[in-house]
Design an enzyme around this catalytic site. Structure first.
Site, short mmCIF file in Angstrom:
data_model
loop_
_atom_site.label_atom_id
_atom_site.label_comp_id
_atom_site.label_asym_id
_atom_site.label_seq_id
_atom_site.Cartn_x
_atom_site.Cartn_y
_atom_site.Cartn_z
N ASP A 9 83.04 -40.59 -48.14
CA ASP A 9 83.05 -39.27 -47.51
C ASP A 9 84.52 -38.88 -47.32
O ASP A 9 85.42 -39.70 -47.50
CB ASP A 9 82.33 -39.34 -46.17
CG ASP A 9 82.48 -38.08 -45.35
OD1 ASP A 9 82.22 -36.99 -45.88
OD2 ASP A 9 82.90 -38.19 -44.18
N ALA A 11 86.20 -36.06 -44.47
CA ALA A 11 86.63 -35.92 -43.08
C ALA A 11 85.95 -36.95 -42.18
O ALA A 11 84.73 -37.08 -42.17
CB ALA A 11 86.34 -34.51 -42.57
N ALA A 42 77.76 -30.08 -31.21
CA ALA A 42 78.51 -29.68 -32.41
C ALA A 42 78.62 -30.82 -33.41
O ALA A 42 78.66 -30.60 -34.62
CB ALA A 42 79.89 -29.18 -32.02
N MET A 46 76.76 -33.45 -38.09
CA MET A 46 77.96 -33.62 -38.89
C MET A 46 77.66 -34.35 -40.20
O MET A 46 76.86 -35.28 -40.23
CB MET A 46 79.03 -34.39 -38.11
CG MET A 46 80.42 -34.21 -38.67
SD MET A 46 80.98 -32.50 -38.69
CE MET A 46 81.33 -32.28 -36.95
N LYS A 50 77.99 -27.14 -44.38
CA LYS A 50 78.33 -26.51 -43.11
C LYS A 50 77.40 -25.38 -42.71
O LYS A 50 77.14 -25.18 -41.52
CB LYS A 50 79.79 -26.03 -43.14
CG LYS A 50 80.79 -27.17 -43.37
CD LYS A 50 80.47 -28.41 -42.54
CE LYS A 50 81.40 -29.57 -42.88
NZ LYS A 50 80.89 -30.86 -42.39
N HIS A 53 74.58 -27.06 -41.22
CA HIS A 53 75.01 -27.56 -39.92
C HIS A 53 74.82 -26.49 -38.86
O HIS A 53 74.26 -26.74 -37.77
CB HIS A 53 76.48 -27.97 -40.01
CG HIS A 53 77.03 -28.63 -38.80
ND1 HIS A 53 77.70 -29.83 -38.83
CD2 HIS A 53 77.03 -28.26 -37.48
CE1 HIS A 53 78.07 -30.17 -37.60
NE2 HIS A 53 77.69 -29.22 -36.77
N ARG A 158 73.97 -33.28 -48.20
CA ARG A 158 73.29 -34.32 -47.46
C ARG A 158 72.18 -33.72 -46.57
O ARG A 158 72.35 -32.63 -46.07
CB ARG A 158 74.29 -35.07 -46.56
CG ARG A 158 75.42 -35.68 -47.35
CD ARG A 158 76.53 -36.14 -46.40
NE ARG A 158 77.69 -36.56 -47.19
CZ ARG A 158 78.94 -36.34 -46.85
NH1 ARG A 158 79.23 -35.71 -45.73
NH2 ARG A 158 79.93 -36.74 -47.61
N ASP A 184 81.03 -41.67 -42.21
CA ASP A 184 81.23 -41.77 -40.77
C ASP A 184 80.18 -41.04 -39.96
O ASP A 184 80.33 -40.87 -38.75
CB ASP A 184 82.62 -41.20 -40.41
CG ASP A 184 82.69 -39.69 -40.58
OD1 ASP A 184 83.00 -38.98 -39.60
OD2 ASP A 184 82.42 -39.21 -41.69
#
Length: 268
Positions: A9, A11, A42, A46, A50, A53, A158, A184
């Site tokens: 991944d 970030a 928030a 993750m 986005k 998200h 994802r 992560d």
């Protein structure tokens, strides 16, 4: 059979300790809309594309209720698109400043390449966002062999497995068991499990841990141990085959996985 590729991944895994570039913008756009959200809310989705998200956040019961209270109606797809437009604009303005490779990433990638292991990558960012990230990360010494974004796959990010499969195609990898995915977030773990590859969660610097580098190092050893253990448990519950505290542990972990593969141990 042995590991032929590792897919990272971006970030919170390879760059941007704590994954703060997107988190800060999520907080800002909801605050600007009059609906305050927590850091935990928030961070929860993750790793996803986005816009997905944002949609997932709006579907959270507390946020949906707060939105109803402010606007007198449930959120709409138009609201999702409006928030995403604001997110994209604000993120693009700040993204370059969140591209520092996390400790041990460059050294680990060099070690893997010396062992003829290929380096792929997936992300929740769009192709346009990744143009900024890849350019600045490369200037700082990190450049994987391949990058696949949801933009290339009709926005099927994802937890769909397709970014991993495209990496395998580009890297000429024959079997899913020859691939390790390192991420992560729980979305990274779900992506890996759905693709049938080895799922590894990295703890320190992760979005799941949710601390900046300064905040983490300000903790006592006992406090660090507690939050590491908590994050490991989250990854385990999400289905991770393994967790590592930092990238420095990855080469030894690959040796462990290779031993299992040589013993013909099939993972589930």
């Amino acid at each position: 059979m042995k590991i032929e590729a590792v897919i990272f991944d971006w970030a919170g895994t390879a760059v941007d300790f704590g994954c703060f570039a997107p988190v800060n913008v999520f907080l800002t756009i909801f605050e600007d809309a009059g609906v305050a959200v927590t850091l935990e809310e928030a961070r929860k989705p993750m790793g996803m594309l986005k816009i997905d998200h944002i949609r997932t956040m709006l579907e959270m019961p507390r946020i949906a209720e707060a939105w109803q209270a402010v606007y007198g109606r449930a959120f709409t797809e138009e609201d999702v698109q409006t928030l995403y437009g604001q997110f994209e604009e604000k993120l693009m303005a700040s993204l370059a400043t969140y591209t520092d490779p996390i400790q041990y990433v460059k050294e680990t990638v060099a070690t893997l390449r010396a062992a003829n292991i290929k380096i792929g990558s997936t992300t929740g960012y769009t192709a346009e966002m990744m143009e900024v990230v890849t350019h600045h990360a490369a200037l700082k010494g990190y450049a994987p062999d391949t990058l696949v974004t949801p933009t290339q796959l009709q926005d099927k990010g994802r937890p769909y497995p397709y970014m991993i499969f495209r990496n395998m195609e580009l890297l000429n990898i024959q079997a899913t068991q020859q691939v390790v995915k390192v991420g992560d977030t729980t979305s990274d773990i779900q992506e890996a499990r759905n693709a049938g590859v080895w799922a590894v969660g990295v703890v320190i610097g992760s979005s799941e841990m949710g601390l900046s580098e300064a905040e983490f190092h300000a903790l006592s050893v006992e406090e660090q141990g507690a939050i590491i253990a908590k994050t490991v448990q989250v990854f385990a519950q999400a289905g991770a085959h393994y967790t590592i505290q930092t990238m420095a542990e990855l080469p030894a972990l690959l040796d462990t996985i290779n031993t299992r593969l040589q013993q013909e141990v099939v993972f589930v």
